[in-house]
Design a protein around this motif. Structure first.
Motif, PDB file in Angstrom:
ATOM      1  N   ILE B 550     -49.131 -33.552  45.889  1.00 12.30           N
ATOM      2  CA  ILE B 550     -49.370 -34.685  47.176  1.00 12.30           C
ATOM      3  C   ILE B 550     -50.801 -35.183  47.132  1.00 12.30           C
ATOM      4  N   LEU B 551     -51.661 -34.577  46.479  1.00 11.09           N
ATOM      5  CA  LEU B 551     -52.989 -34.910  46.582  1.00 11.09           C
ATOM      6  C   LEU B 551     -53.045 -36.121  45.479  1.00 11.09           C
ATOM      7  N   ASP B 552     -52.468 -35.617  44.378  1.00 14.80           N
ATOM      8  CA  ASP B 552     -52.413 -36.619  43.265  1.00 14.80           C
ATOM      9  C   ASP B 552     -52.054 -38.025  43.773  1.00 14.80           C
ATOM     10  N   ASN B 586     -57.972 -48.850  46.725  1.00 14.75           N
ATOM     11  CA  ASN B 586     -58.663 -48.188  45.639  1.00 14.75           C
ATOM     12  C   ASN B 586     -58.358 -46.706  45.379  1.00 14.75           C
ATOM     13  N   PRO B 587     -58.125 -46.135  44.483  1.00 17.28           N
ATOM     14  CA  PRO B 587     -58.059 -44.727  44.261  1.00 17.28           C
ATOM     15  C   PRO B 587     -59.143 -44.183  44.836  1.00 17.28           C
ATOM     16  N   PHE B 588     -59.115 -42.796  45.434  1.00 20.11           N
ATOM     17  CA  PHE B 588     -60.330 -42.204  45.875  1.00 20.11           C
ATOM     18  C   PHE B 588     -61.297 -41.381  44.652  1.00 20.11           C
ATOM     19  N   GLN B 589     -62.482 -41.350  44.941  1.00 25.36           N
ATOM     20  CA  GLN B 589     -63.061 -40.690  43.964  1.00 25.36           C
ATOM     21  C   GLN B 589     -63.423 -39.033  44.381  1.00 25.36           C
ATOM     22  N   GLU B 590     -63.366 -38.898  45.652  1.00 24.07           N
ATOM     23  CA  GLU B 590     -63.588 -37.594  46.236  1.00 24.07           C
ATOM     24  C   GLU B 590     -62.594 -37.470  47.243  1.00 24.07           C
ATOM     25  N   ALA B 591     -62.141 -35.995  47.335  1.00 23.44           N
ATOM     26  CA  ALA B 591     -61.040 -35.531  48.244  1.00 23.44           C
ATOM     27  C   ALA B 591     -61.377 -34.220  48.697  1.00 23.44           C
ATOM     28  N   ILE B 592     -60.750 -34.161  50.111  1.00 27.48           N
ATOM     29  CA  ILE B 592     -60.795 -32.776  50.370  1.00 27.48           C
ATOM     30  C   ILE B 592     -59.417 -32.438  50.983  1.00 27.48           C
ATOM     31  N   VAL B 593     -58.998 -31.274  50.342  1.00 28.97           N
ATOM     32  CA  VAL B 593     -57.521 -30.771  50.591  1.00 28.97           C
ATOM     33  C   VAL B 593     -57.909 -29.480  51.619  1.00 28.97           C
ATOM     34  N   ILE B 611     -58.289 -31.500  38.494  1.00 29.35           N
ATOM     35  CA  ILE B 611     -59.277 -32.417  38.701  1.00 29.35           C
ATOM     36  C   ILE B 611     -60.285 -32.455  37.332  1.00 29.35           C
ATOM     37  N   LYS B 612     -60.101 -30.969  36.605  1.00 25.34           N
ATOM     38  CA  LYS B 612     -61.056 -31.098  35.295  1.00 25.34           C
ATOM     39  C   LYS B 612     -60.389 -32.206  34.252  1.00 25.34           C
ATOM     40  N   GLY B 613     -59.027 -32.559  34.403  1.00 25.66           N
ATOM     41  CA  GLY B 613     -58.693 -33.632  33.572  1.00 25.66           C
ATOM     42  C   GLY B 613     -59.059 -34.987  33.774  1.00 25.66           C
ATOM     43  N   LYS B 614     -59.608 -34.920  35.303  1.00 19.56           N
ATOM     44  CA  LYS B 614     -60.203 -36.394  35.577  1.00 19.56           C
ATOM     45  C   LYS B 614     -61.607 -36.468  35.761  1.00 19.56           C
TER      46      LYS B 614
END
Lengths: 335, 642
Positions: B550-552, B586-593, B611-614
């Motif tokens: 979902i976050l993705d 635009n895609p977000f840079q920071e997110a809080i789940v 997130i390590k991959g990004k």
């Protein structure tokens, strides 16, 4: 981010005050209140401990300010070139050193005293803990200020030693004056911090004193009439040899100096650790003594228990034998 | 923890650092903390309640408190003696009892001056209560400062936070999903959650864009949070989001994305058996607030008859950010952890040997010229060895700690055959073919506790597409009761599944495969204290849990039927709205789940891996409470009983 609501609080205090006045509730209000406060405050034990602690802190603060103030002048290497205003003679520097040391010693004694007194009179665990922690803080502060002092002293002594080394290659008169200043410093030096510098100072001194008589005889030798070329050559060779020897000695001395410095540093670290361990060893010693006593008592108890056991058995045996004899007797009597 | 770090141009910088800086500032009488090596010592007393204790304990150790000048730290509701001439810093929640106790303190004149800090905002009436007590005790001047700290959340990791530990029953999964919950109770629960989230964003210094799914508790939270943020922003005088305290937030041009999900989206993950270190420790041992409690049995010896049985030692360890091994291996699969501990141990032994060798060299003292020159070299070496000794001791302590913890975990794994469960569950969740039937595993007497079997069955039940037939279900139930399980959770899951089916298709778990590695090669390689025979060595392949997916979708603005109808809230927009059309493309840079209803380390680890991959993206994970599988099963069975 935090929000300061102190003003809001004061405003609510006012609101509550006015509300209470309007309701006619006695709050200890108005003029009485302030008098009450004064009354309340003065009989409160002013905390002998904390006022003395604060005194000690202000003393240490004074020392720190004093050191920082004169630090620039103290360290200034080129004071003999600068104008009169910013200069500090060596004598003044020594004076500062001495004063600082005396001051530090009195401060640490005061802390110790405070420690023993403070822990004696109080019964509450929390207050004890609090006071111990406060004393630790003060001691830490003193250590930091002492570090200031020892740093600048180390710089100064190092500079002197360097100067002496350089000056050893210069002609005689300069070495004599340098040499005369160093014994002064050596005699005035009594603090532990610069002990490591004492040793290297002594060595060059000794070398110089050794070199002196040689130079002296050398000087005498020169005073004679013209020397023949062979003698000149011989003297030159001897010259070279002596210089070579001097250089070797000088190198060795420098090495030894370095090593002694390191050893003294290690020494410091070790003494610290040993002192720490001393406390723990004392503890362990006491525990062991306690344990031995407990074991002794245990042994005693076991011995008694064995005795009782044995005694008990004897009685049982006796009783049984008596019973059987009585049975036999009754049987014989009856038949 | 230095002020300079605040200027990092990323809004979602480490939440742990921010909270620590805020705490330190508070302890310094709310003046920014500057390290001064020749500063005068200032001493103070810290008084906190249980909430404050939970917040402070993962962040500051006792030594750090000492460094800040705190001589004593005490609980608010304990017996405290008067200590004259000492300022006291209070860090409490503004509840009735706390306020009463504080008024009592004021009346008893315990300390010289009072710096009151409330964890979340205090109401006007309670403030007046304190004012009243202060007036009555003529202590108004003693109350030096009063602050609202807005720190009502507990940070456990650099990027993970939990809402509370003390009263988590109030906002637990069970509390939210109870069938008999009243509206007012729901309101209180939501208010608590929203208050903490609000504090979180104040500390973070950013106003997020909120997205949530429809028709769930998460939506309620989102609506309330949006309202609260909006009110605060409109109130220009007292807005918490402006001013120079917000320096870092202004630099980033992007606002963070807050994704609110409800626990009901994915009930299988909390029940899942896991294979990564941190999640395993949480699952198997007693681990909370970064502290693990171990019971060490002191060996089984034959004690002479009549002697008392040996007592087990209880040990507790703190797993802190300073512990480099922990930081590196939190998320690694367990066998890797075992290997690394071995490596660290060997490295440490090598260093120890070097120090010992120096000791023997020092034995020859000044015997000949050659030795003397070697000696001087060695004194330098010795100095460096002695000065590195504290580091070495610290390393040894950490290695011991991890050895103990890992051994304890390994014992549990072997006793309960957790690796078998893990593999099987992975297969179920990825819908690959199963090689052993479920019934076999359930009826196997020595594979795991009844709870493990229940978990396995529940996962199976949750993730199958079609509900198993009645006959099959009866068979399973019988097998489960034979194994000693309580069937209440099953009741609840049945209801949930029925409901979930109505709402939408259950989420799928993505593809995953596990590869058992060569058993023999592993044993040969390690040959260590960790006897891994009989424990399969499983390698995790990357998989995405529902929450991560979902976050993705939301972060990358991908279009997906699951997330397309999520609601969109932007507190900064002038008009209130219910648009589902995101304004920002635009895609977000920071997110809080944030998971409403509870979360756990498995999800956290999954997000971290994702997130390590990004590059250049940051994620923070939060949940209303943190539970492991056994606690969750308890809640489910309580729900199922009704």
């Amino acid at each position: 981010m935090a929000v300061d609501i102190t003003l809001l609080f004061r405003a609510s205090v006012k609101t509550v005050k006015t509300r209470n006045k309007a309701l006619g509730v006695a709050v200890g209000g108005g003029a009485e209140g302030s008098r009450d406060e004064l009354f309340r405050r003065s009989p409160r034990p002013k905390g002998d401990f904390s006022s003395r602690a604060r005194e000690v802190i202000s003393h240490i603060g004074k020392l720190r300010d004093f050191l920082l103030e004169h630090r620039k002048d103290y360290i200034n290497a080129y004071s003999h070139i600068m104008s009169e205003y910013g200069r500090m003679t060596d004598a003044e520097r020594d004076q500062i050193d001495q004063d600082a040391q005396i001051f530090m010693r009195t401060c640490s004694e005061a802390i110790q005293q405070l420690r023993t007194e403070a822990l004696k009179e109080i019964h509450s665990q929390q207050v004890k803990e609090h006071r111990t922690a406060v004393l630790d803080f003060i001691q830490d502060y003193l250590k930091r200020v002492c570090k200031l002092y020892s740093e600048q002293r180390a710089i100064r002594v190092k500079r002197v030693v360097d100067k002496k080394r350089l000056s050893k290659l210069e002609p005689e008169p300069n070495t004599k004056t340098r040499e005369s200043t160093s014994p002064e410093k050596v005699s005035q030096n009594s603090s532990k911090d610069s002990e490591e510098k004492l040793a290297p100072e002594e060595y060059p001194e000794k070398i110089l004193t050794e070199a002196e008589p040689q130079l002296g005889t050398w000087g005498d030798g020169k005073g004679e009439d013209e020397l023949s070329p062979e003698e000149i050559q011989m003297f030159e060779q001897e010259n070279q040899r002596l210089i070579g020897e001097m250089n070797n000695l000088f190198d060795e001395v420098r090495q030894i100096e370095g090593r002694v410095v390191e050893i003294s540093r290690l020494q410091e670290i070790f003494t610290e650790k040993v002192l720490q361990q001393e406390a723990e060893i004392d503890n362990i010693h006491q525990l062991v003594v306690g344990a031995t006593e407990n074991i002794k008592e245990g042994n005693e108890d076991i011995r008694e228990a064995i005795k009782n056991n044995a005694g008990f058995r004897v009685w049982i045996l006796f009783f049984l034998v008596m019973c059987s004899f009585s049975l036999l007797f009754l049987d014989w009597y009856d038949s | 923890m230095v002020g300079g770090k605040m200027a990092v141009a990323v809004a979602a910088a480490s939440i742990r650092e921010r909270q620590t800086v805020a705490l330190k500032r508070m302890l310094n009488f709310n003046v920014p903390h500057v390290k001064n090596s020749t500063g005068e010592p200032v001493w103070k007393v810290l008084v906190y309640d249980r909430f404050g204790q939970d917040i402070i304990s993962p962040l500051l150790s006792v030594k750090e408190l000492r460094d800040m000048g705190i001589t004593l730290h005490l609980l608010l509701h304990s017996d405290r003696d008067p200590i004259p001439d000492v300022p006291a810093v209070y860090f409490v929640m503004p509840t009735e009892e706390n306020i009463d106790r504080m008024c009592q303190d004021l009346r008893n004149q315990l300390y010289e001056s009072y710096y009151l800090n409330f964890i979340s905002a205090i109401s006007r009436s309670k403030l007046e209560d304190i004012a009243n007590a202060a007036l009555a005790a003529s202590a108004v001047t003693q109350v030096a400062k009063v602050f609202d700290q807005y720190l009502n959340f507990i940070t456990l990791e650099d990027d993970m936070f939990v809402l509370c530990n003390q009263n988590k029953e109030l906002i637990s999964y069970r509390a939210i999903n109870r069938p008999d919950i009243t509206d007012t109770e729901m309101e209180t629960v939501m208010d608590t959650i929203v208050d903490s989230l609000f504090c979180f964003f104040v500390t973070l210094g950013a106003v997020p864009i909120i997205r949530c799914s429809r028709g769930t508790a998460a939506e309620m939270v989102a609506v309330k949070l949006d309202k609260k943020l909006r009110e605060n922003l409109r109130d220009a005088r007292n807005s918490l989001f402006t001013g120079d305290t917000l320096g870092a937030g202004q630099f980033s041009f992007q606002r963070p994305l807050l994704v609110l999900v409800d626990r009901n989206i994915d009930l299988a993950t909390p029940l899942h058996h896991t294979w990564t270190y941190q999640a395993l420790v949480h699952d198997v041992l007693d681990f909370h607030l970064n502290r693990v409690n171990l019971e060490e049995s002191t060996g089984v010896e034959n004690s002479p008859a009549g002697a008392r049985p040996k007592r087990k030692n209880k040990k507790s360890y703190d797993l802190t950010p300073v512990d480099k091994f922990w930081q590196k291996h939190k998320g690694s699969p367990f066998p890797e952890v075992a290997e690394s501990v071995q490596q660290e141990l060997e490295y440490y032994r090598a260093q120890e040997d070097e120090v010992k060798r120096l000791k023997s060299i020092m034995g020859l003292e000044g015997e000949d010229e050659g030795a003397i020159s070697m000696l001087s070299d060695n004194t330098a070496k010795l100095t460096s060895a002695v000065s590195s000794l504290p580091e070495l001791l610290e390393k040894k302590r950490l290695i011991d700690l991890h050895t103990n913890v890992a051994t304890a975990v390994l014992e549990h794994i072997k006793a309960r055959k957790l690796d078998v469960y893990f593999e099987y569950e992975e297969k179920i969740m990825s819908k690959t073919t199963l090689d052993k039937s479920l019934l076999d595993i359930i009826s196997d007497p020595d594979a795991g506790t009844p709870e493990d079997k229940m978990r396995l069955f529940l996962i199976y039940y949750i993730s199958t597409q079609q509900v198993p037939s009645e006959a099959d279900l009866e068979q399973y139930k019988k097998a489960l009761t034979d194994a000693g399980c309580n069937l209440n959770p099953l009741q609840y899951i049945k209801q949930w599944k029925a409901f979930a089916k109505m709402a939408s298709a259950p989420a799928s778990y993505g593809n995953t495969t596990t590869k058992p590695m060569g058993l023999l090669s592993r044993v040969m390689n390690t040959g260590s204290q960790f006897v891994m025979e009989g424990v399969k060595n499983l390698v995790l392949k990357q998989q995405n849990l529902p929450v991560t997916r979902i976050l993705d979708n939301l972060m990358e603005m991908k279009s997906n039927p699951e997330t397309d109808d999520y609601r969109y809230f932007d507190p900064k927009m002038l008009r209130g709205n219910d648009s589902s059309v995101p304004r920002n493309k635009n895609p977000f840079q920071e997110a809080i789940v944030f998971v409403v209803g509870g979360g756990n380390y498995i999800e956290y680890q999954n997000l971290v891996d994702y997130i390590k991959g990004k590059q250049g993206k940051h994620i923070l994970y939060g949940c209303s409470e943190l539970f492991n599988a056994s606690q969750f099963i308890k809640q489910l069975s309580q729900l199922g009983q009704k």
